[in-house]
Design a protein around this motif. Structure first.
Motif, PDB file in Angstrom:
ATOM      1  N   PRO A 214       0.814  -1.224   0.000  1.00 29.81           N
ATOM      2  CA  PRO A 214       0.000   0.000   0.000  1.00 29.81           C
ATOM      3  C   PRO A 214       0.845   1.270   0.000  1.00 29.81           C
ATOM      4  CG  PRO A 214      -0.896  -1.591   1.548  1.00 29.81           C
ATOM      5  CD  PRO A 214       0.433  -2.127   1.113  1.00 29.81           C
ATOM      6  N   ASN A 215       2.070   1.185   0.493  1.00 29.25           N
ATOM      7  CA  ASN A 215       2.928   2.369   0.545  1.00 29.25           C
ATOM      8  C   ASN A 215       3.603   2.678  -0.789  1.00 29.25           C
ATOM      9  OD1 ASN A 215       2.420   2.617   3.334  1.00 29.25           O
ATOM     10  ND2 ASN A 215       4.037   1.146   3.815  1.00 29.25           N
ATOM     11  N   VAL A 216       3.474   1.773  -1.744  1.00 27.29           N
ATOM     12  CA  VAL A 216       4.091   1.997  -3.060  1.00 27.29           C
ATOM     13  C   VAL A 216       3.048   1.825  -4.171  1.00 27.29           C
ATOM     14  CG1 VAL A 216       6.473   1.446  -2.450  1.00 27.29           C
ATOM     15  CG2 VAL A 216       4.902  -0.413  -3.026  1.00 27.29           C
ATOM     16  N   ALA A 217       1.804   2.159  -3.847  1.00 27.50           N
ATOM     17  CA  ALA A 217       0.735   2.017  -4.833  1.00 27.50           C
ATOM     18  C   ALA A 217       1.029   2.847  -6.079  1.00 27.50           C
ATOM     19  CB  ALA A 217      -0.601   2.431  -4.225  1.00 27.50           C
ATOM     20  N   ASP A 218       1.677   4.001  -5.902  1.00 26.57           N
ATOM     21  CA  ASP A 218       1.988   4.846  -7.047  1.00 26.57           C
ATOM     22  C   ASP A 218       3.032   4.186  -7.950  1.00 26.57           C
ATOM     23  OD1 ASP A 218       3.761   5.096  -4.879  1.00 26.57           O
ATOM     24  OD2 ASP A 218       4.511   7.031  -5.581  1.00 26.57           O
ATOM     25  N   VAL A 219       4.002   3.515  -7.343  1.00 27.69           N
ATOM     26  CA  VAL A 219       5.008   2.804  -8.133  1.00 27.69           C
ATOM     27  C   VAL A 219       4.360   1.661  -8.902  1.00 27.69           C
ATOM     28  CG1 VAL A 219       7.160   1.483  -8.045  1.00 27.69           C
ATOM     29  CG2 VAL A 219       6.810   3.415  -6.483  1.00 27.69           C
ATOM     30  N   TRP A 220       3.460   0.924  -8.242  1.00 21.47           N
ATOM     31  CA  TRP A 220       2.763  -0.182  -8.906  1.00 21.47           C
ATOM     32  C   TRP A 220       1.935   0.327 -10.088  1.00 21.47           C
ATOM     33  CZ3 TRP A 220       1.925  -4.288 -11.176  1.00 21.47           C
ATOM     34  CH2 TRP A 220       0.654  -4.806 -11.447  1.00 21.47           C
ATOM     35  N   GLN A 221       1.232   1.427  -9.893  1.00 17.64           N
ATOM     36  CA  GLN A 221       0.435   1.974 -10.993  1.00 17.64           C
ATOM     37  C   GLN A 221       1.315   2.353 -12.176  1.00 17.64           C
ATOM     38  OE1 GLN A 221      -1.712   5.184  -9.126  1.00 17.64           O
ATOM     39  NE2 GLN A 221      -3.052   3.806  -7.965  1.00 17.64           N
ATOM     40  N   THR A 222       2.491   2.903 -11.896  1.00 18.55           N
ATOM     41  CA  THR A 222       3.428   3.257 -12.968  1.00 18.55           C
ATOM     42  C   THR A 222       3.920   2.003 -13.683  1.00 18.55           C
ATOM     43  OG1 THR A 222       4.153   5.225 -11.776  1.00 18.55           O
ATOM     44  CG2 THR A 222       5.612   4.396 -13.503  1.00 18.55           C
ATOM     45  N   MET A 223       4.255   0.955 -12.915  1.00 19.92           N
ATOM     46  CA  MET A 223       4.733  -0.286 -13.511  1.00 19.92           C
ATOM     47  C   MET A 223       3.676  -0.908 -14.422  1.00 19.92           C
ATOM     48  SD  MET A 223       6.491  -1.928 -10.115  1.00 19.92           S
ATOM     49  CE  MET A 223       6.646  -3.559 -10.858  1.00 19.92           C
ATOM     50  N   ARG A 224       2.448  -0.965 -13.940  1.00 17.97           N
ATOM     51  CA  ARG A 224       1.398  -1.582 -14.751  1.00 17.97           C
ATOM     52  C   ARG A 224       1.085  -0.745 -15.987  1.00 17.97           C
ATOM     53  NH1 ARG A 224      -3.702  -3.124 -16.077  1.00 17.97           N
ATOM     54  NH2 ARG A 224      -4.171  -5.330 -15.721  1.00 17.97           N
ATOM     55  N   ALA A 225       1.091   0.579 -15.824  1.00 22.05           N
ATOM     56  CA  ALA A 225       0.849   1.456 -16.973  1.00 22.05           C
ATOM     57  C   ALA A 225       1.919   1.254 -18.041  1.00 22.05           C
ATOM     58  CB  ALA A 225       0.793   2.909 -16.519  1.00 22.05           C
ATOM     59  N   GLU A 226       3.173   1.055 -17.608  1.00 22.01           N
ATOM     60  CA  GLU A 226       4.234   0.761 -18.573  1.00 22.01           C
ATOM     61  C   GLU A 226       3.942  -0.541 -19.306  1.00 22.01           C
ATOM     62  OE1 GLU A 226       8.019   2.758 -16.136  1.00 22.01           O
ATOM     63  OE2 GLU A 226       7.916   0.592 -16.471  1.00 22.01           O
ATOM     64  N   GLY A 227       3.498  -1.550 -18.562  1.00 25.91           N
ATOM     65  CA  GLY A 227       3.181  -2.832 -19.186  1.00 25.91           C
ATOM     66  C   GLY A 227       2.080  -2.715 -20.215  1.00 25.91           C
ATOM     67  N   VAL A 228       1.022  -1.995 -19.876  1.00 24.04           N
ATOM     68  CA  VAL A 228      -0.085  -1.804 -20.812  1.00 24.04           C
ATOM     69  C   VAL A 228       0.390  -1.049 -22.053  1.00 24.04           C
ATOM     70  CG1 VAL A 228      -2.278  -0.586 -21.138  1.00 24.04           C
ATOM     71  CG2 VAL A 228      -1.887  -1.952 -19.064  1.00 24.04           C
ATOM     72  N   ALA A 229       1.176   0.006 -21.846  1.00 24.70           N
ATOM     73  CA  ALA A 229       1.669   0.802 -22.976  1.00 24.70           C
ATOM     74  C   ALA A 229       2.546  -0.037 -23.906  1.00 24.70           C
ATOM     75  CB  ALA A 229       2.453   2.013 -22.460  1.00 24.70           C
ATOM     76  N   VAL A 230       3.368  -0.901 -23.320  1.00 25.22           N
ATOM     77  CA  VAL A 230       4.249  -1.753 -24.116  1.00 25.22           C
ATOM     78  C   VAL A 230       3.443  -2.751 -24.939  1.00 25.22           C
ATOM     79  CG1 VAL A 230       5.860  -3.684 -23.879  1.00 25.22           C
ATOM     80  CG2 VAL A 230       6.343  -1.517 -22.751  1.00 25.22           C
ATOM     81  N   LEU A 231       2.491  -3.424 -24.304  1.00 29.48           N
ATOM     82  CA  LEU A 231       1.700  -4.419 -25.034  1.00 29.48           C
ATOM     83  C   LEU A 231       0.864  -3.754 -26.126  1.00 29.48           C
ATOM     84  CD1 LEU A 231       0.502  -6.867 -22.208  1.00 29.48           C
ATOM     85  CD2 LEU A 231       2.542  -6.979 -23.643  1.00 29.48           C
ATOM     86  N   ASP A 232       0.325  -2.579 -25.840  1.00 27.77           N
ATOM     87  CA  ASP A 232      -0.429  -1.859 -26.863  1.00 27.77           C
ATOM     88  C   ASP A 232       0.464  -1.477 -28.035  1.00 27.77           C
ATOM     89  OD1 ASP A 232      -2.751  -2.077 -25.399  1.00 27.77           O
ATOM     90  OD2 ASP A 232      -2.660  -0.031 -24.583  1.00 27.77           O
ATOM     91  N   ALA A 233       1.673  -0.984 -27.740  1.00 29.88           N
ATOM     92  CA  ALA A 233       2.591  -0.589 -28.810  1.00 29.88           C
ATOM     93  C   ALA A 233       3.011  -1.788 -29.650  1.00 29.88           C
ATOM     94  CB  ALA A 233       3.821   0.097 -28.213  1.00 29.88           C
ATOM     95  N   ILE A 286       8.640  -7.014 -20.126  1.00 24.63           N
ATOM     96  CA  ILE A 286       8.155  -5.670 -20.438  1.00 24.63           C
ATOM     97  C   ILE A 286       9.315  -4.779 -20.863  1.00 24.63           C
ATOM     98  CG2 ILE A 286       7.058  -3.616 -19.454  1.00 24.63           C
ATOM     99  CD1 ILE A 286       5.164  -6.025 -20.046  1.00 24.63           C
ATOM    100  N   SER A 287      10.450  -4.896 -20.180  1.00 27.47           N
ATOM    101  CA  SER A 287      11.621  -4.113 -20.569  1.00 27.47           C
ATOM    102  C   SER A 287      12.047  -4.440 -21.996  1.00 27.47           C
ATOM    103  CB  SER A 287      12.782  -4.395 -19.600  1.00 27.47           C
ATOM    104  OG  SER A 287      12.452  -3.988 -18.292  1.00 27.47           O
ATOM    105  N   MET A 288      12.085  -5.720 -22.334  1.00 27.66           N
ATOM    106  CA  MET A 288      12.495  -6.138 -23.676  1.00 27.66           C
ATOM    107  C   MET A 288      11.552  -5.592 -24.740  1.00 27.66           C
ATOM    108  SD  MET A 288      12.660  -9.965 -25.321  1.00 27.66           S
ATOM    109  CE  MET A 288      10.859 -10.036 -25.391  1.00 27.66           C
ATOM    110  N   LEU A 289      10.253  -5.762 -24.514  1.00 27.51           N
ATOM    111  CA  LEU A 289       9.281  -5.279 -25.493  1.00 27.51           C
ATOM    112  C   LEU A 289       9.322  -3.760 -25.583  1.00 27.51           C
ATOM    113  CD1 LEU A 289       6.273  -7.642 -24.684  1.00 27.51           C
ATOM    114  CD2 LEU A 289       7.625  -7.616 -26.786  1.00 27.51           C
ATOM    115  N   GLY A 290       9.558  -3.090 -24.456  1.00 26.87           N
ATOM    116  CA  GLY A 290       9.672  -1.636 -24.488  1.00 26.87           C
ATOM    117  C   GLY A 290      10.827  -1.190 -25.361  1.00 26.87           C
ATOM    118  N   ARG A 291      11.963  -1.860 -25.263  1.00 26.38           N
ATOM    119  CA  ARG A 291      13.117  -1.509 -26.106  1.00 26.38           C
ATOM    120  C   ARG A 291      12.834  -1.782 -27.574  1.00 26.38           C
ATOM    121  NH1 ARG A 291      16.394  -4.646 -21.524  1.00 26.38           N
ATOM    122  NH2 ARG A 291      16.539  -2.921 -20.033  1.00 26.38           N
ATOM    123  N   LEU A 292      12.123  -2.860 -27.841  1.00 30.37           N
ATOM    124  CA  LEU A 292      11.807  -3.195 -29.230  1.00 30.37           C
ATOM    125  C   LEU A 292      10.858  -2.187 -29.867  1.00 30.37           C
ATOM    126  CD1 LEU A 292      11.319  -7.079 -29.042  1.00 30.37           C
ATOM    127  CD2 LEU A 292      13.127  -5.861 -30.288  1.00 30.37           C
TER     128      LEU A 292
END
Length: 334
Positions: A214-233, A286-292
């Motif tokens: 619960p203390n890093v909910a903002d970090v988790w939201q950022t991580m998941r948003a990156e994942g969604v953005a990568v899969l969409d791209a 996610i990192s790999m797909l983001g770089r690609l």
């Protein structure tokens, strides 16, 4: 069919134990102290319905089993970092009547991540993907705990490619009689990519501990948003959380078990036991797909590196500070 569970840890042990309770023939493959305990005392399966010791044959290697049988189903439940070496080895195993496992036996990838099925096709002609929703714990040799009821889990199956659906249908029948639901779908990898997005949190939980999430909910939201953005791209389809909840309904809720404290997820458990972690195949995917595809993934990059550091230094889960994570993420995002 005989189910040969290659990697009888939390997920593999839970599946093997429940299949055995359902009257199916099972062989467990494990190593070290866990194998010793399975051979000496049997599998201690703890569930919301009670505790049972199951005398299931346990082996260290396919050579211990002798020639595999034509009706064997190999269930691969090792961590993703071990997939290729295990598959390469088991594909060469002899099958009674002629040929090898890679030529004639199906292998089910009962694993997190999305790289295992493609790797399996290099070695096996018949591959079945499985999206695993099965909260389970394995921290003590010989003991596996499943936490949900009335279903122990939902194991979505599908051929990879679809020609292997003939195996998926038969396996699903046995799983459905063993406290699981096992939908067979034409797009199992879409479900596995949806699960991948959820599994990105495994590394964060390992870093800060379950109580620190619960203390890093903002970090988790950022991580998941990156994942969604990568899969969409990348143009990769993925199941949604709404779809998962619709399938799950109220059929597999976590149930308190007397004298049992529920542990963290798979990465948390890996750090607790010591040894390798599969973060390269979760956040690293996610990192790999983001770089690609030109999508920055600083949060997943950072969390992946930090989990690898904890594992290398032998540090327990919860060793990272939420404030330090935020500080490092702010630097990386500049």
């Amino acid at each position: 069919m005989r189910y040969v569970i290659v990697g009888a840890g939390a997920v593999g042990g839970a599946m093997g134990g429940r299949l055995a309770q359902g009257g199916h023939e099972v062989a467990l493959v494990a190593r070290g102290a866990h194998l010793d305990a399975l051979r000496t005392d049997g599998l201690r399966l703890v569930t919301p319905q009670g505790t049972e010791r199951l005398r299931i044959p346990a082996y260290a290697h396919h050579e211990d089993l002798g020639p595999l049988r034509p009706d064997d189903v190999l269930v691969l439940a090792v961590k993703s970092q071990d997939t290729e070496s295990v598959l390469r080895d088991w594909a060469r195993a002899a099958v009674s009547g002629g040929g090898t496992a890679g030529e004639s036996l199906p292998v089910v990838c009962a694993q997190n991540g999305v790289a295992n099925e493609g790797t399996a096709l290099r070695y096996f002609a018949e591959v079945v993907g499985m999206c695993v929703w099965l909260p389970a714990t394995h921290l003590q040799p010989g003991t596996v705990i499943t936490h949900c009821a009335p279903l122990s889990g939902i194991l979505t199956l599908g051929g990879f490619p679809s020609a292997a659906d003939r195996y998926a249908q038969r396996i699903a029948v046995d799983l459905k009689g063993s406290t699981f639901d096992a939908p067979v779908v034409p797009d199992v990898m879409r479900w596995k990519y949806g699960k991948l997005l959820n599994n990105l949190a495994n590394a964060l939980e390992a870093l800060v501990g379950g109580e620190g999430i619960p203390n890093v909910a903002d970090v988790w939201q950022t991580m998941r948003a990156e994942g969604v953005a990568v899969l969409d791209a990348a143009g990769i389809a993925y199941s949604t959380e709404e779809e998962r909840q619709a399938v799950q309904g109220g059929r597999m809720g976590v149930v308190p078990i007397p004298d049992v404290v529920r542990a963290g997820g798979s990465t948390w458990q890996s750090l607790t036991r010591g040894g390798g972690v599969e973060v390269d195949f979760l956040n690293g995917e996610i990192s790999m797909l983001g770089r690609l595809h030109g999508v920055p993934t600083p949060a997943n990059d950072l969390v992946r590196r930090e989990v690898i550091r904890l594992a290398a230094e032998g540090l327990p889960p919860g060793s990272a500070s939420p404030d330090e994570l935020r500080s490092e993420l702010a630097k990386a995002a500049r």
